[in-house]
Scaffold this motif. Sequence first.
Motif, short mmCIF file in Angstrom:
data_model
loop_
_atom_site.label_atom_id
_atom_site.label_comp_id
_atom_site.label_asym_id
_atom_site.label_seq_id
_atom_site.Cartn_x
_atom_site.Cartn_y
_atom_site.Cartn_z
N LEU A 160 0.60 -1.50 -0.42
CA LEU A 160 -0.26 -0.06 -0.01
C LEU A 160 0.14 0.97 -0.22
N THR A 161 1.99 1.00 0.75
CA THR A 161 2.92 2.51 0.88
C THR A 161 3.35 2.39 -0.20
N ILE A 162 3.86 1.72 -1.44
CA ILE A 162 4.47 1.53 -2.84
C ILE A 162 3.16 3.07 -3.50
N LEU A 163 1.81 1.52 -3.81
CA LEU A 163 1.05 2.09 -4.45
C LEU A 163 0.06 3.87 -3.88
N LEU A 164 0.80 3.98 -2.92
CA LEU A 164 0.48 5.15 -2.28
C LEU A 164 1.35 6.44 -3.11
N VAL A 165 2.80 6.07 -3.14
CA VAL A 165 4.24 7.30 -3.79
C VAL A 165 3.52 7.00 -5.16
N GLY A 166 2.93 5.68 -5.43
CA GLY A 166 3.49 5.81 -7.42
C GLY A 166 2.72 5.85 -8.20
N GLY A 167 1.44 5.58 -6.88
CA GLY A 167 -0.28 6.07 -7.52
C GLY A 167 0.00 8.02 -7.84
N LEU A 168 0.40 8.48 -6.56
CA LEU A 168 -0.04 9.79 -6.36
C LEU A 168 1.09 10.61 -7.81
N VAL A 169 1.90 9.98 -7.79
CA VAL A 169 3.36 10.41 -9.23
C VAL A 169 3.14 10.14 -10.39
N ILE A 170 2.47 8.47 -10.59
CA ILE A 170 1.89 8.76 -11.42
C ILE A 170 0.83 9.75 -12.47
N VAL A 171 -0.26 10.34 -10.93
CA VAL A 171 -1.45 11.40 -11.66
C VAL A 171 -0.36 12.67 -12.01
N TYR A 172 0.15 12.64 -10.98
CA TYR A 172 0.46 14.13 -11.75
C TYR A 172 1.34 14.51 -13.27
N THR A 173 2.53 13.39 -13.05
CA THR A 173 3.62 13.28 -14.14
C THR A 173 2.69 12.82 -15.53
N VAL A 174 1.71 12.12 -15.35
CA VAL A 174 0.96 11.66 -16.75
C VAL A 174 0.01 13.25 -16.87
N ASN A 186 9.26 10.14 -15.99
CA ASN A 186 9.30 12.19 -17.25
C ASN A 186 10.14 11.47 -17.81
N ALA A 187 11.41 10.70 -17.84
CA ALA A 187 12.71 11.21 -17.85
C ALA A 187 12.58 9.44 -19.23
N LEU A 188 12.50 8.49 -18.62
CA LEU A 188 12.05 7.68 -19.51
C LEU A 188 10.77 7.76 -20.22
N ALA A 189 10.60 8.05 -20.33
CA ALA A 189 9.01 7.91 -21.19
C ALA A 189 9.25 8.98 -22.31
N SER A 190 9.82 10.32 -21.46
CA SER A 190 9.96 10.96 -23.10
C SER A 190 11.43 10.62 -23.64
N THR A 191 12.35 10.00 -23.54
CA THR A 191 13.69 9.48 -24.05
C THR A 191 12.88 7.65 -25.00
N SER A 240 3.71 9.94 -24.88
CA SER A 240 4.03 10.08 -24.12
C SER A 240 3.49 10.06 -22.53
N LYS A 241 2.20 10.82 -22.38
CA LYS A 241 1.12 10.22 -21.47
C LYS A 241 0.98 8.70 -21.29
N LEU A 242 0.86 8.09 -22.21
CA LEU A 242 0.41 6.38 -22.24
C LEU A 242 1.90 5.91 -21.97
N LEU A 243 3.47 6.15 -22.17
CA LEU A 243 4.24 6.06 -21.70
C LEU A 243 5.00 5.82 -20.19
N THR A 244 4.12 7.18 -19.91
CA THR A 244 4.77 8.05 -18.33
C THR A 244 3.99 6.72 -17.80
N LEU A 245 2.67 6.56 -18.49
CA LEU A 245 2.00 5.56 -17.53
C LEU A 245 2.39 3.95 -16.85
N VAL A 246 3.17 3.75 -18.54
CA VAL A 246 3.38 2.22 -18.34
C VAL A 246 5.29 2.31 -17.80
N TRP A 247 5.69 3.79 -17.82
CA TRP A 247 6.85 3.55 -16.75
C TRP A 247 6.73 3.46 -15.72
N GLY A 248 5.54 3.80 -15.26
CA GLY A 248 5.33 4.05 -13.29
C GLY A 248 4.66 2.92 -12.70
#
Lengths: 42, 567
Positions: free
Chosen positions: B152-166, B428-433, B456-464
Amino acid sequence: MSEEQQEAKPPFFGSWRALYIFVLLWLVVLIGLMYWFTISFK
Amino acid sequence: MNTIDLIVLFSTLGLIVGYGVWKTRENSNIESYLRGNNSMKWGTIGLSVMATQASAITFISTPGQGYQDGMAFVQNYLGMPLALIIVATVFIPLYYRLKVYTAYEFLESRFDVKTRILGASLFLIQRGLAAGITIYAPAIILSSVLKWDLNLTILLVGGLVIVYTVSGGTRAVSITQKHQMAVILIGMVAAFVVMLNYLSEYITFSQGLSIAGKLGKLDAIDLDFSLEKRYTIWSGLAAGIFLQLSYFGTDQSQVARYLGGKNTAESKIGLMFNAMMKIPMQFFILLVGAMLYVFYVFHVPPVHFNQSLMQKAKEENQLRYQSLESYHLDMGLRRIESSEWMAMALRKDDQVMMNAALKSFYTWDSEMKRARTEMEGLIKKAEPEAELDDSDYVFLSFILVFLPTGLVGLLIAVIFSAAMSSTSSEINALASTSVIDYYRRLFKKDGSDKHYVMMSKLLTLVWGLIAILFAIFANNSENLIEAVNIVGSLFYGTILGIFLVAFFVKFVQGTPVFVATLIAQAVVIICHFLSVNGVIGLGYLWYNVIGCLLTVVLAILLQPILGKKAA
């Protein structure tokens, strides 16, 4: 001086060279302060 | 954590994420999504670069390092200002002139497409693994200390990051990082002030520094020429330039931060801001750790800071556990008496009394260490695979036990913010590359802006999601962290080698550098296998040096043979 060259000037210190020298001097001052800190509290 | 702390934690994180999403809600073109419309000023760039480098582990482990080994680690950053000046003078003007989205695009204009793809691939392998660890490493510590479920801790950090980065791309990453960095700095200063307030019952700040110095915790600069010592001023300056140049000049997670600048001047000033502020910041975080040691000189610390391991030792042999804990407490109280004696000697400026107090201090301290070693034996018996180094738990343990309500929530928000800030830069860097160096270059050259933004959004989500899955399925932190560090060192040197040839050895062409990189990479991997199997004794940090030098030297040597053929 062209517009591009003007834009490339740093907002402080007048030239990039002066800014880089300032940063290097800052590094020297930091090392000096940290060395003083180390020997002062030994 | 109580309800108020939880409210502070979630409202801090929610506000930062919400603001980031709202502020960057309109991203109609790829320029805006991946380069933030080149709208960022030097302050945002500077804080964003700083936040990308400072992961959660920085704020969990660095105070622990100051507590355990003192301030020497600060020397690791001495080469950074020099490296950043090189990046500002050589790398930034070229990247801007070529209007690149990623650092690897430059490799195609300088060499050829295969060298670009090679550089991008090395980055994706290395950073793809690191993104998982950036989430996993703090999550395992936070979940253990807060008694939260790890996944749950991993999902909280990862989930929040995905929301605003995507949602907001590069600009959202930089904007949120500015606020995350503000929360981080306010939180660290608040924790330091509270600690000094506790200490003021016994000693002044200056006396606290003197005690830390006498106990060997304030050796920030070491002029020793010994190569065996891990941190000296010389290794910091020499190795520092090498490592930081590779990180800031060629790692897309950092390159993307300063390519979003309004112009080269804003990007350069942002980097100079870092060149000036990073060392004082690291010094401060280590000082928090060193003063934390002084704090525990006047308070009895737990036998072991990792309470979940202590619980296992208790379950293993309750009687022995209790006797060790009681003996440790008894010795700790005697050590406090010696510490108070030290404080008195400082007030009276009595060197003889100080020497006697130090002698007494070390006597009780060694008894405490003896009790701890026996407790570690008990832990190992209960869990043979247990990681006994508890330095990562020292600062968190202090936060949870001694900080007032509300501040605990803020400090936990600091750790989460740091985890999120570096993870968002990475995905973000993984998706842009992936989009710029692979998808647009190799598969779909004539897509619309809207199409590339969607990809870019799709790949940001995938890398997240890959980072989250990697973090969830990682089940042995120690080996994993080491493995990822080794993977990073396997590739970092060769990537830097390619860029150094590109910038400084103008006559070398694409094919020689491509072949040189492949050979250098193979040699590094062979060195690794020989080292793992005990044939040679080589620390993995040396892979960086071998990879870089071999790439440069081989590229120059191969140019007369392969360069002519290519021409």
